[in-house]
Design a protein around this motif. Structure first.
Motif, PDB file in Angstrom:
ATOM      1  N   ASN A  16       0.858  -1.186   0.000  1.00 38.50           N
ATOM      2  CA  ASN A  16       0.000   0.000   0.000  1.00 38.50           C
ATOM      3  C   ASN A  16       0.896   1.239   0.000  1.00 38.50           C
ATOM      4  OD1 ASN A  16      -2.115   1.794   0.204  1.00 38.50           O
ATOM      5  ND2 ASN A  16      -2.391   1.473   2.400  1.00 38.50           N
ATOM      6  N   ILE A  17       0.973   1.900  -1.124  1.00 46.36           N
ATOM      7  CA  ILE A  17       1.884   3.037  -1.291  1.00 46.36           C
ATOM      8  C   ILE A  17       1.166   4.331  -0.950  1.00 46.36           C
ATOM      9  CG2 ILE A  17       3.232   4.329  -2.985  1.00 46.36           C
ATOM     10  CD1 ILE A  17       3.718   1.593  -4.381  1.00 46.36           C
ATOM     11  N   GLN A  18       1.806   5.127  -0.115  1.00 44.07           N
ATOM     12  CA  GLN A  18       1.242   6.400   0.335  1.00 44.07           C
ATOM     13  C   GLN A  18       2.140   7.536  -0.148  1.00 44.07           C
ATOM     14  OE1 GLN A  18       1.313   5.670   4.497  1.00 44.07           O
ATOM     15  NE2 GLN A  18      -0.217   4.071   4.384  1.00 44.07           N
ATOM     16  N   SER A  19       1.795   8.118  -1.276  1.00 45.99           N
ATOM     17  CA  SER A  19       2.600   9.183  -1.868  1.00 45.99           C
ATOM     18  C   SER A  19       2.401  10.507  -1.144  1.00 45.99           C
ATOM     19  CB  SER A  19       2.238   9.363  -3.343  1.00 45.99           C
ATOM     20  OG  SER A  19       2.560   8.204  -4.064  1.00 45.99           O
ATOM     21  N   LYS A  20       3.386  11.377  -1.304  1.00 48.92           N
ATOM     22  CA  LYS A  20       3.319  12.718  -0.731  1.00 48.92           C
ATOM     23  C   LYS A  20       3.918  13.682  -1.746  1.00 48.92           C
ATOM     24  CE  LYS A  20       4.753  15.362   3.317  1.00 48.92           C
ATOM     25  NZ  LYS A  20       5.509  15.308   4.592  1.00 48.92           N
ATOM     26  N   GLU A  21       3.212  14.777  -1.995  1.00 46.81           N
ATOM     27  CA  GLU A  21       3.696  15.768  -2.953  1.00 46.81           C
ATOM     28  C   GLU A  21       5.018  16.365  -2.466  1.00 46.81           C
ATOM     29  OE1 GLU A  21       2.281  19.902  -5.092  1.00 46.81           O
ATOM     30  OE2 GLU A  21       0.828  18.696  -3.990  1.00 46.81           O
ATOM     31  N   LEU A  22       5.933  16.548  -3.405  1.00 41.16           N
ATOM     32  CA  LEU A  22       7.251  17.077  -3.073  1.00 41.16           C
ATOM     33  C   LEU A  22       7.208  18.595  -2.995  1.00 41.16           C
ATOM     34  CD1 LEU A  22       9.316  14.866  -5.518  1.00 41.16           C
ATOM     35  CD2 LEU A  22       8.930  14.482  -3.086  1.00 41.16           C
ATOM     36  N   THR A  23       7.869  19.147  -1.998  1.00 42.56           N
ATOM     37  CA  THR A  23       7.910  20.601  -1.817  1.00 42.56           C
ATOM     38  C   THR A  23       9.335  21.133  -1.806  1.00 42.56           C
ATOM     39  OG1 THR A  23       7.847  20.323   0.584  1.00 42.56           O
ATOM     40  CG2 THR A  23       5.736  20.632  -0.527  1.00 42.56           C
ATOM     41  N   PHE A  24      10.279  20.335  -2.247  1.00 40.67           N
ATOM     42  CA  PHE A  24      11.669  20.753  -2.286  1.00 40.67           C
ATOM     43  C   PHE A  24      11.870  21.818  -3.361  1.00 40.67           C
ATOM     44  CE2 PHE A  24      11.797  16.301  -0.835  1.00 40.67           C
ATOM     45  CZ  PHE A  24      12.408  16.491   0.395  1.00 40.67           C
ATOM     46  N   GLU A  25      12.786  22.733  -3.111  1.00 40.97           N
ATOM     47  CA  GLU A  25      13.055  23.800  -4.074  1.00 40.97           C
ATOM     48  C   GLU A  25      13.622  23.273  -5.390  1.00 40.97           C
ATOM     49  OE1 GLU A  25      15.547  26.570  -1.983  1.00 40.97           O
ATOM     50  OE2 GLU A  25      13.900  27.246  -0.698  1.00 40.97           O
ATOM     51  N   ASP A  26      14.254  22.109  -5.364  1.00 40.60           N
ATOM     52  CA  ASP A  26      14.843  21.533  -6.579  1.00 40.60           C
ATOM     53  C   ASP A  26      14.024  20.367  -7.145  1.00 40.60           C
ATOM     54  OD1 ASP A  26      15.457  19.749  -4.560  1.00 40.60           O
ATOM     55  OD2 ASP A  26      17.596  19.641  -5.003  1.00 40.60           O
ATOM     56  N   ALA A  40       6.279   8.604  -3.958  1.00 41.45           N
ATOM     57  CA  ALA A  40       5.844   7.423  -3.208  1.00 41.45           C
ATOM     58  C   ALA A  40       6.821   7.099  -2.081  1.00 41.45           C
ATOM     59  CB  ALA A  40       5.703   6.226  -4.153  1.00 41.45           C
ATOM     60  N   LEU A  41       8.089   7.029  -2.395  1.00 41.60           N
ATOM     61  CA  LEU A  41       9.077   6.698  -1.376  1.00 41.60           C
ATOM     62  C   LEU A  41       9.214   7.801  -0.338  1.00 41.60           C
ATOM     63  CD1 LEU A  41       9.608   4.419  -3.399  1.00 41.60           C
ATOM     64  CD2 LEU A  41      12.026   4.700  -2.949  1.00 41.60           C
ATOM     65  N   ILE A  47      12.677   7.637   1.669  1.00 35.85           N
ATOM     66  CA  ILE A  47      13.702   8.592   1.261  1.00 35.85           C
ATOM     67  C   ILE A  47      13.297   9.977   1.734  1.00 35.85           C
ATOM     68  CG2 ILE A  47      14.503   7.287  -0.749  1.00 35.85           C
ATOM     69  CD1 ILE A  47      12.861   9.162  -2.512  1.00 35.85           C
ATOM     70  N   ASN A  48      14.283  10.834   1.836  1.00 35.43           N
ATOM     71  CA  ASN A  48      14.028  12.231   2.163  1.00 35.43           C
ATOM     72  C   ASN A  48      15.098  13.071   1.482  1.00 35.43           C
ATOM     73  OD1 ASN A  48      16.252  11.671   3.723  1.00 35.43           O
ATOM     74  ND2 ASN A  48      15.170  11.697   5.651  1.00 35.43           N
ATOM     75  N   GLY A  49      15.003  14.355   1.629  1.00 38.53           N
ATOM     76  CA  GLY A  49      15.989  15.216   1.009  1.00 38.53           C
ATOM     77  C   GLY A  49      17.254  15.315   1.839  1.00 38.53           C
ATOM     78  N   ILE A  50      18.213  16.052   1.294  1.00 40.37           N
ATOM     79  CA  ILE A  50      19.443  16.267   2.044  1.00 40.37           C
ATOM     80  C   ILE A  50      19.266  17.405   3.046  1.00 40.37           C
ATOM     81  CG2 ILE A  50      20.909  15.284   0.265  1.00 40.37           C
ATOM     82  CD1 ILE A  50      21.661  18.166  -0.540  1.00 40.37           C
ATOM     83  N   SER A  51      18.155  18.130   2.912  1.00 39.57           N
ATOM     84  CA  SER A  51      17.748  19.151   3.881  1.00 39.57           C
ATOM     85  C   SER A  51      16.238  19.323   3.739  1.00 39.57           C
ATOM     86  CB  SER A  51      18.472  20.478   3.628  1.00 39.57           C
ATOM     87  OG  SER A  51      17.965  21.120   2.471  1.00 39.57           O
ATOM     88  N   ASP A  52      15.659  20.206   4.526  1.00 39.66           N
ATOM     89  CA  ASP A  52      14.216  20.449   4.423  1.00 39.66           C
ATOM     90  C   ASP A  52      13.826  21.080   3.099  1.00 39.66           C
ATOM     91  OD1 ASP A  52      13.762  19.390   6.923  1.00 39.66           O
ATOM     92  OD2 ASP A  52      13.795  21.340   7.923  1.00 39.66           O
ATOM     93  N   LYS A  53      14.777  21.747   2.433  1.00 40.08           N
ATOM     94  CA  LYS A  53      14.476  22.478   1.204  1.00 40.08           C
ATOM     95  C   LYS A  53      15.078  21.861  -0.050  1.00 40.08           C
ATOM     96  CE  LYS A  53      14.023  26.888   3.537  1.00 40.08           C
ATOM     97  NZ  LYS A  53      14.415  28.283   3.567  1.00 40.08           N
ATOM     98  N   GLU A  54      16.001  20.921   0.120  1.00 42.50           N
ATOM     99  CA  GLU A  54      16.723  20.385  -1.034  1.00 42.50           C
ATOM    100  C   GLU A  54      16.685  18.860  -1.059  1.00 42.50           C
ATOM    101  OE1 GLU A  54      21.058  20.970  -3.188  1.00 42.50           O
ATOM    102  OE2 GLU A  54      20.831  21.554  -1.105  1.00 42.50           O
ATOM    103  N   PHE A  55      16.330  18.334  -2.233  1.00 43.27           N
ATOM    104  CA  PHE A  55      16.303  16.890  -2.431  1.00 43.27           C
ATOM    105  C   PHE A  55      17.603  16.396  -3.065  1.00 43.27           C
ATOM    106  CE2 PHE A  55      15.171  13.012  -4.787  1.00 43.27           C
ATOM    107  CZ  PHE A  55      14.744  12.248  -3.732  1.00 43.27           C
TER     108      PHE A  55
END
Length: 79
Positions: A16-26, A40-41, A47-55
């Motif tokens: 059961n995949i629970q996607s989330k819209e990406l809000t990273f600046e890049d 999805a991931l 997975i997550n970004g390397i910071s709150d603003k950058e993936f």
């Protein structure tokens, strides 16, 4: 590309995949074919970004990062 491969594995195991819209600046640097997999991931906390603003979609994953996401996917599949 790693996200696409792992997303395909999750789909193969009917997770059961629970996607989330990406809000990273890049986020616009993520290739079109990979956006669904990354969302999805990201939504599942795999997975997550390397910071709150950058993936950093054009960066290379370290061995530790790759091990963490593969381990997370294996844990989800085994539940």
């Amino acid at each position: 590309d790693m996200a696409v491969m792992l997303h395909n594995i999750l789909k193969k195991y009917s997770v059961n995949i629970q996607s989330k819209e990406l809000t990273f600046e890049d986020s616009d640097s993520i290739k079109d074919y990979a956006v669904e997999a990354v969302e999805a991931l990201y939504g599942m906390g795999i997975i997550n970004g390397i910071s709150d603003k950058e993936f950093d979609p054009l960066g290379n994953a370290t061995r530790a990062q790759a091990a963490k996401v593969v381990y997370s996917v294996l844990n989800i599949i085994q539940q």
